[in-house]
Design a protein around this motif. Sequence first.
Motif, PDB file in Angstrom:
ATOM      1  N   ASN A 162      -6.742 -42.627  -9.415  1.00  0.00           N
ATOM      2  CA  ASN A 162      -7.032 -44.061  -9.425  1.00  0.00           C
ATOM      3  C   ASN A 162      -8.227 -44.385 -10.307  1.00  0.00           C
ATOM      4  O   ASN A 162      -8.207 -45.337 -11.091  1.00  0.00           O
ATOM      5  CB  ASN A 162      -7.293 -44.556  -8.001  1.00  0.00           C
TER       6      ASN A 162
ATOM      7  N   LEU B 229      -8.605 -46.575 -13.938  1.00  0.00           N
ATOM      8  CA  LEU B 229      -9.534 -47.696 -14.043  1.00  0.00           C
ATOM      9  C   LEU B 229     -10.578 -47.458 -15.122  1.00  0.00           C
ATOM     10  O   LEU B 229     -10.783 -48.297 -16.014  1.00  0.00           O
ATOM     11  CB  LEU B 229     -10.215 -47.908 -12.689  1.00  0.00           C
TER      12      LEU B 229
ATOM     13  N   SER C  53      -5.849 -51.132  -4.983  1.00  0.00           N
ATOM     14  CA  SER C  53      -5.218 -50.658  -6.218  1.00  0.00           C
ATOM     15  C   SER C  53      -3.723 -50.917  -6.254  1.00  0.00           C
ATOM     16  O   SER C  53      -3.089 -50.766  -7.307  1.00  0.00           O
ATOM     17  CB  SER C  53      -5.460 -49.143  -6.389  1.00  0.00           C
TER      18      SER C  53
ATOM     19  N   ARG D 166      -0.134 -51.813 -10.604  1.00  0.00           N
ATOM     20  CA  ARG D 166      -1.399 -51.080 -10.719  1.00  0.00           C
ATOM     21  C   ARG D 166      -2.294 -51.687 -11.790  1.00  0.00           C
ATOM     22  O   ARG D 166      -3.518 -51.746 -11.635  1.00  0.00           O
ATOM     23  CB  ARG D 166      -1.115 -49.605 -11.031  1.00  0.00           C
TER      24      ARG D 166
ATOM     25  N   ALA E 151      -6.053 -53.417 -11.386  1.00  0.00           N
ATOM     26  CA  ALA E 151      -7.160 -52.765 -12.095  1.00  0.00           C
ATOM     27  C   ALA E 151      -7.830 -53.683 -13.108  1.00  0.00           C
ATOM     28  O   ALA E 151      -8.870 -53.318 -13.663  1.00  0.00           O
ATOM     29  CB  ALA E 151      -6.651 -51.506 -12.806  1.00  0.00           C
TER      30      ALA E 151
ATOM     31  N   GLU F 181     -16.079 -50.357  -7.457  1.00  0.00           N
ATOM     32  CA  GLU F 181     -15.025 -49.996  -6.519  1.00  0.00           C
ATOM     33  C   GLU F 181     -15.353 -50.464  -5.110  1.00  0.00           C
ATOM     34  O   GLU F 181     -14.445 -50.806  -4.335  1.00  0.00           O
ATOM     35  CB  GLU F 181     -14.803 -48.478  -6.536  1.00  0.00           C
TER      36      GLU F 181
ATOM     37  N   TYR G 264     -11.578 -50.791  -4.201  1.00  0.00           N
ATOM     38  CA  TYR G 264     -10.667 -49.986  -5.019  1.00  0.00           C
ATOM     39  C   TYR G 264     -10.778 -48.533  -4.565  1.00  0.00           C
ATOM     40  O   TYR G 264     -11.853 -47.944  -4.623  1.00  0.00           O
ATOM     41  CB  TYR G 264     -11.035 -50.114  -6.494  1.00  0.00           C
TER      42      TYR G 264
END
Length: 331
Positions: free
Chosen positions: A105, A109, A175, A190, A194, A271, A276
């Motif tokens: 993830n 990002l 996410s 996704r 993001a 995040e 996230y």
Amino acid sequence: MGRTHLIFILKNLIRMGLLLAAVSIATFALVAASPIDPLQANVGQAALGTMSEEQQEKLRSYWGVDTPPAERYLNWARDAIRGDMGTSLLYRQPVTEVIGVKLANSLFLMGMAWVISGVLGFVLGMIAGVCRGRLPDKIIKGYSLLIASTPAFWLALLLLIVFGVWLKILPIGLSVPIGVETSGVTFLDRVRHAILPALTLSITGVSNIALHTREKMIDVMESDYVLFSRARGESLKSIVWHHGIRNVLLPAMTLQFASISEIIGGSVLVEQVFSYPGLGQAAVAAGTGSDVPLLMGITLITAAIVFLGNFIANLLYGTVDPRIRRGGKGA
């Protein structure tokens, strides 16, 4: 040439091993010196008061509280060398599995943010350097100075309020969409989730690249060989293409690969704001929850990524400028 490259790679691998060892020791020492009691942080003082001594002893053994720090580190290092980073005390899964999911993830990002900030910062810096003292230069320089002094978490909150709450055109966090199975999540889903965190990291990462490239471009435009090219009647476009990019690209590449550590550090706050589920959020949870195996694993992985970025930059130098590959001959 082949032997030189092999020696260069071996030296960097040895340096990377020493770096990771030093990082692991420093991280473990800081965690051991932390005033946070893992039992109280994860179980709670009230719950501990209702437990028997035998139950508390099992918890101390699970969190490693009753083991001397030096022994704990040596046990962890011995397993880590074999590729076993232990089991996460919070997620109750192998650290490698937790990091694998979170890292996927975060790389998605941070990769978006890193590319956008690098390309945009380089282009803006080139424009500002060529147009020194004029309106484009003033706008780009003012924007860069303003963004450089703006906290990443404040910018993240601002973008979340504007695009997620007021305009409602982008998701406010996570996410993937809520209530959707993993098999039903598309690549576009996704990307949509993001956009805001990647945009935050991109905006904050542009300023350093732009300002640095601007200064280098100004030096190039004031150099003797550019003045000679102008005297010969060479156009501005040709001067920028043949003289500017080559001399500005190398320092910009150095700064861009060095900014990997800044993007990783910024992603921790970003995040958290956007909830996230990446490596930064896991690092915060591991730090506040005294999950030593997970925190050690995340620290080593991020340190390795930063080192690998600088190593790739060194390898690319010879591709961008063949004079470096020849050891400076003809420079």
